[in-house]
Design a protein around this motif. Structure first.
Motif, short mmCIF file in Angstrom:
data_model
loop_
_atom_site.label_atom_id
_atom_site.label_comp_id
_atom_site.label_asym_id
_atom_site.label_seq_id
_atom_site.Cartn_x
_atom_site.Cartn_y
_atom_site.Cartn_z
N THR A 1 -9.66 6.69 -5.74
CA THR A 1 -9.92 8.36 -5.10
C THR A 1 -11.66 8.54 -4.21
OG1 THR A 1 -10.90 8.76 -7.27
CG2 THR A 1 -8.20 8.99 -6.39
N THR B 1 -4.14 24.97 -6.16
CA THR B 1 -5.88 24.97 -5.63
C THR B 1 -6.53 24.20 -4.49
OG1 THR B 1 -5.60 25.40 -8.11
CG2 THR B 1 -7.47 25.06 -7.34
N GLU B 2 -5.83 22.52 -4.74
CA GLU B 2 -6.18 22.21 -3.72
C GLU B 2 -5.39 20.69 -3.64
OE1 GLU B 2 -9.80 19.91 -6.08
OE2 GLU B 2 -10.57 19.93 -3.96
N ILE B 3 -6.15 19.94 -2.73
CA ILE B 3 -4.79 19.02 -2.79
C ILE B 3 -6.07 17.39 -1.91
CG2 ILE B 3 -3.02 17.35 -1.63
CD1 ILE B 3 -1.76 20.07 -1.20
N ARG B 4 -5.60 16.61 -3.01
CA ARG B 4 -6.78 15.32 -2.13
C ARG B 4 -6.01 14.29 -1.68
NH1 ARG B 4 -12.13 16.40 -2.89
NH2 ARG B 4 -12.65 14.69 -2.25
N GLN B 5 -6.24 13.30 -1.41
CA GLN B 5 -5.60 12.12 -0.28
C GLN B 5 -5.93 10.46 -1.73
OE1 GLN B 5 -3.38 11.58 2.84
NE2 GLN B 5 -2.88 9.90 2.37
N GLY B 6 -5.80 10.52 -1.63
CA GLY B 6 -5.92 8.23 -2.00
C GLY B 6 -5.68 7.29 -1.67
N LYS B 7 -5.74 6.56 -2.15
CA LYS B 7 -4.83 5.19 -1.78
C LYS B 7 -4.36 4.65 -3.19
CE LYS B 7 -8.53 4.13 0.88
NZ LYS B 7 -8.72 2.99 0.81
N ILE C 1 -3.70 18.86 4.51
CA ILE C 1 -2.23 19.18 3.80
C ILE C 1 -2.15 20.42 3.07
CG2 ILE C 1 -0.58 18.28 2.01
CD1 ILE C 1 -1.94 15.93 2.54
N GLN D 1 1.28 -1.40 0.17
CA GLN D 1 0.10 0.10 0.48
C GLN D 1 0.61 1.55 -0.47
OE1 GLN D 1 -3.59 0.53 2.74
NE2 GLN D 1 -3.74 2.40 1.85
N GLY D 2 0.74 1.96 -0.51
CA GLY D 2 1.24 3.58 -0.65
C GLY D 2 0.55 5.19 -0.63
N LYS D 3 0.54 6.12 -0.56
CA LYS D 3 -0.30 7.13 -0.71
C LYS D 3 0.09 7.38 -2.00
CE LYS D 3 2.34 8.28 2.46
NZ LYS D 3 2.81 9.66 3.28
N TYR D 4 -1.31 8.27 -2.17
CA TYR D 4 -1.70 8.71 -3.76
C TYR D 4 -2.41 10.67 -3.29
CZ TYR D 4 -4.17 9.43 -8.91
OH TYR D 4 -5.22 9.95 -9.21
N PHE D 5 -1.77 10.88 -4.39
CA PHE D 5 -2.20 12.72 -3.88
C PHE D 5 -2.71 13.21 -5.25
CE2 PHE D 5 0.04 11.89 -1.17
CZ PHE D 5 -0.06 12.44 0.58
N GLU D 6 -3.53 13.67 -5.64
CA GLU D 6 -4.16 14.70 -6.53
C GLU D 6 -3.91 16.21 -5.70
OE1 GLU D 6 -6.80 11.83 -8.81
OE2 GLU D 6 -7.74 13.65 -7.71
N ILE D 7 -2.87 17.55 -7.47
CA ILE D 7 -3.27 18.52 -7.11
C ILE D 7 -2.80 18.97 -7.70
CG2 ILE D 7 -1.22 19.76 -6.22
CD1 ILE D 7 0.41 16.90 -5.00
N THR D 8 -3.87 20.28 -7.87
CA THR D 8 -4.54 21.11 -8.98
C THR D 8 -3.67 22.51 -8.41
OG1 THR D 8 -6.83 20.01 -7.99
CG2 THR D 8 -6.06 22.18 -9.73
N PHE D 9 -3.03 23.54 -9.32
CA PHE D 9 -2.25 24.45 -9.64
C PHE D 9 -3.14 25.16 -10.64
CE2 PHE D 9 1.01 21.27 -8.80
CZ PHE D 9 1.98 22.11 -7.88
N ASP D 10 -2.78 26.84 -9.35
CA ASP D 10 -3.91 27.21 -10.74
C ASP D 10 -3.20 28.22 -11.48
OD1 ASP D 10 -2.30 29.48 -9.97
OD2 ASP D 10 -3.17 30.15 -7.90
#
Lengths: 82, 82
Positions: B8, B34-40, B21, A38-47
């Motif tokens: 997600t 703008t936004e950070i969302r964490q998933g697995k 975060i 298992q790991g971690k996953y991040f979605e990051i939105t930049f303006d």
């Protein structure tokens, strides 16, 4: 701009959570699975105030300094244009 | 065979961990996020007893029934040949 960061435990670092999931899957009948990690996953939105190179730079720093622990974890970055 | 599963939170589902975060990153000086969302994230290794179609089938079931909560989470699967 949307960026994705995957954080995984380095090879050789024990992953008890993954082991527990693996054990559970064999108990309930899944076959042919050798390992689950298992790991971690991040979605990051930049303006739009950052161009792609700046976003990439921020992202590298963020992944290294904030989102992962480089002693035991590796990270991978994907930065898409949209 | 190595498979990757990303889980997600569905759009509209609150992500307090991601928000925390994001807040932390702005506090320590990151800009343009703008936004950070964490998933697995899961890496699953299959042995050679399954062909690709079988592995794909097991993987769909595993992602839907074990690794995610379909009420609040979406998942995405990547199955590679190696």
């Amino acid at each position: 701009m949307l960026a994705k960061v995957f954080v995984t435990l380095r090879e050789g670092v024990l992953d008890p959570q993954g082991k527990a999931i693996h054990h559970a899957t064999t108990t309930i009948g899944y076959q042919g699975i050798t390992e689950i990690r298992q790991g971690k996953y991040f979605e990051i939105t930049f303006d739009d105030s950052l161009d792609k190179a700046q976003a990439q730079e921020q992202l590298e720093k963020l992944a290294h300094d904030v989102l992962s622990n480089p002693v035991i974890e590796d990270y991978e970055i994907q930065l898409s244009a949209d």
